[in-house]
Design an enzyme around this catalytic site. Structure first.
Site, PDB file in Angstrom:
ATOM      1  N   ASP A 137       0.812  -1.157  -0.044  1.00 12.13           N
ATOM      2  CA  ASP A 137       0.020   0.052  -0.075  1.00 12.13           C
ATOM      3  C   ASP A 137       0.936   1.168  -0.003  1.00 12.13           C
ATOM      4  OD1 ASP A 137      -1.479   2.211   0.702  1.00 12.13           O
ATOM      5  OD2 ASP A 137      -2.681   1.471   2.409  1.00 12.13           O
ATOM      6  N   LYS A 163      -2.946  11.833  -3.328  1.00 13.13           N
ATOM      7  CA  LYS A 163      -1.673  12.035  -2.253  1.00 13.13           C
ATOM      8  C   LYS A 163      -0.408  12.495  -3.009  1.00 13.13           C
ATOM      9  CE  LYS A 163      -3.776   9.472   0.729  1.00 13.13           C
ATOM     10  NZ  LYS A 163      -4.737  10.038   1.811  1.00 13.13           N
TER      11      LYS A 163
HETATM   12  N1  PLP Z   1      -3.705   3.480   2.834  1.00 12.63           N
HETATM   13  C1  PLP Z   1      -2.932   4.521   3.373  1.00 12.63           C
HETATM   14  C2  PLP Z   1      -1.746   4.392   4.011  1.00 12.63           C
HETATM   15  C3  PLP Z   1      -3.739   5.958   3.207  1.00 12.63           C
HETATM   16  O1  PLP Z   1      -3.131   6.964   3.903  1.00 12.63           O
HETATM   17  C4  PLP Z   1      -4.988   6.176   2.711  1.00 12.63           C
HETATM   18  C5  PLP Z   1      -5.540   7.274   2.520  1.00 12.63           C
HETATM   19  O2  PLP Z   1      -5.636   8.038   3.497  1.00 12.63           O
HETATM   20  C6  PLP Z   1      -5.487   4.953   2.063  1.00 12.63           C
HETATM   21  C7  PLP Z   1      -5.013   3.786   2.040  1.00 12.63           C
HETATM   22  C8  PLP Z   1      -6.871   4.901   1.272  1.00 12.63           C
HETATM   23  O3  PLP Z   1      -6.399   5.834   0.085  1.00 12.63           O
HETATM   24  P1  PLP Z   1      -8.139   6.402  -0.539  1.00 12.63           P
HETATM   25  O4  PLP Z   1      -8.977   6.927   0.453  1.00 12.63           O
HETATM   26  O5  PLP Z   1      -7.237   7.367  -1.444  1.00 12.63           O
HETATM   27  O6  PLP Z   1      -8.381   5.028  -1.345  1.00 12.63           O
END
Ligand code: PLP
Length: 342
Positions: A137, A163
């Site tokens: 991730d 992000k």
């Molecule tokens: N994984 C991490 C480490 C994150 O910080 C986030 C979002 O803040 C996500 C997954 C999920 O991302 P998204 O909401 O863009 O799908």
């Protein structure tokens, strides 16, 4: 025609992403974000092919809840340990994969709450030694340092556009081609089919097999542009500026009376508390001074429970921030704390 141009630019963006991650265009699937990507892998691949999933305590809810939905529970969703500095306990990780070979290992790259960078290459190597498949991730890592999926050696890598300075609602799932070939489509519809009759459908090859319906064309093109921008700025410059900001923020944070700091982050994501004061009160008083920080569990409820807290205040920095903004932050924070103590 402009329709052709849109298709061309969409596919150009795929090339840009492939190059950015050091992969191949066939291995780049556009999603609406990291969350959708993990759900896709969980429901279309892992649910039917793996009996155990291994994660870390640092995971975002996006890398916990999809496993629950795919039927993994207390016995089959296994969590390795972290030490007091919130670093991965590699020995506990190795024990876990050794005891559960052929599992699916799904790991956060940079903790969104505490800026911890996981030793992803080492973990991938250990996991592969025990015949596990590895997902990373990368939601919080892509904007901070270069990603090379070959070098990491992972099987899947995911991130979200917003992000890394692209709009919301667009993301990337990188998957090793032979795994994408084995994976079922996540959704059915137009644009992903080879042939359809009333009896059955056959699908296009990956990555199109996973892009049913009208995709976020404008978002994908914007993501391509955002990656170009980041490459123009350059990760060396990004890292240099982030280090400067991180050191300065850290020095100022340690001077705050009663501050509770949980770790020394590797990426400039600072989570902290202040003794005797609720994080929400601080957030509200900062907001009144036009400073928006995030307060709470940051989608890391199990981790907060493990630390015995309800949440933290989080300030995160990027290369476009300045030391004078950090000064303004601490002036506002000190004012808020003064008001709450009075
Ligand atoms: N994984 C991490 C480490 C994150 O910080 C986030 C979002 O803040 C996500 C997954 C999920 O991302 P998204 O909401 O863009 O799908």
């Amino acid at each position: 025609s402009s329709a052709n141009r849109a298709t061309l630019e969409y596919e150009n963006a795929r090339e840009k992403v492939a190059q950015f991650l050091n992969s191949d265009t066939k291995e780049i699937v556009f999603t609406k974000g990291t969350t959708e990507g993990i759900n896709m892998v969980a429901s279309s691949f892992v649910r039917d092919n793996f009996s155990k999933v291994i994660i870390t305590p640092l995971e975002h809810h996006a890398n916990i809840v999809p496993w629950h939905l795919a039927g993994f529970d207390k016995e089959s969703l296994l969590v390795c340990d972290i030490d007091e500095d919130l670093q991965i306990d590699l020995r506990s990780f190795e024990r876990l994969v050794q005891k559960n070979p052929h599992s699916f290992v799904s790991i956060i790259h940079v903790s969104n709450s505490f800026g911890v960078v996981t030793p992803i290459e080492k973990m991938t190597e250990i996991a592969h030694k025990h015949h596990c498949t590895v997902l990373v991730d990368g939601a919080q890592s892509v904007a901070h340092f270069p990603i090379d999926v070959e070098k990491i050696g992972c099987d899947f890598f995911l991130f979200s556009g917003h992000k890394i300075f692209a709009p919301t609602g667009v993301g990337v799932l990188y998957g090793r081609y032979e795994l994408l070939e084995r994976m079922d489509p996540y959704q059915g519809g137009g644009a992903m089919i080879e042939d359809v009759s009333f009896e059955k459908s056959t699908f296009l090859e990956p990555p199109l097999k996973f892009e049913a319906g009208t995709t976020n064309i404008a978002g994908v093109i914007a993501l391509g542009r955002a990656l170009e921008y980041v490459q123009q700025v350059g990760f060396e410059n990004i890292s240099k500026q982030e280090q400067t900001l991180k050191n300065y923020f850290s020095k100022r944070l340690h001077q705050v009376a009663g501050v509770r700091i949980y770790n020394d982050p590797s990426v400039a994501i600072f989570s902290f508390g202040v003794d005797g004061i609720h994080f929400s009160d601080i957030a509200i008083l900062l907001d009144k001074q036009n400073i928006q920080i995030r307060a709470g569990h940051h989608c890391n409820m199990p981790l907060m429970k493990k630390l015995g807290i309800q949440g933290t205040i989080r300030a995160s920095l990027s290369f476009y921030n300045t030391t004078s903004e950090i000064d303004a932050f601490f002036t506002a924070l000190n004012k808020a704390l003064q008001m709450l103590k009075d």
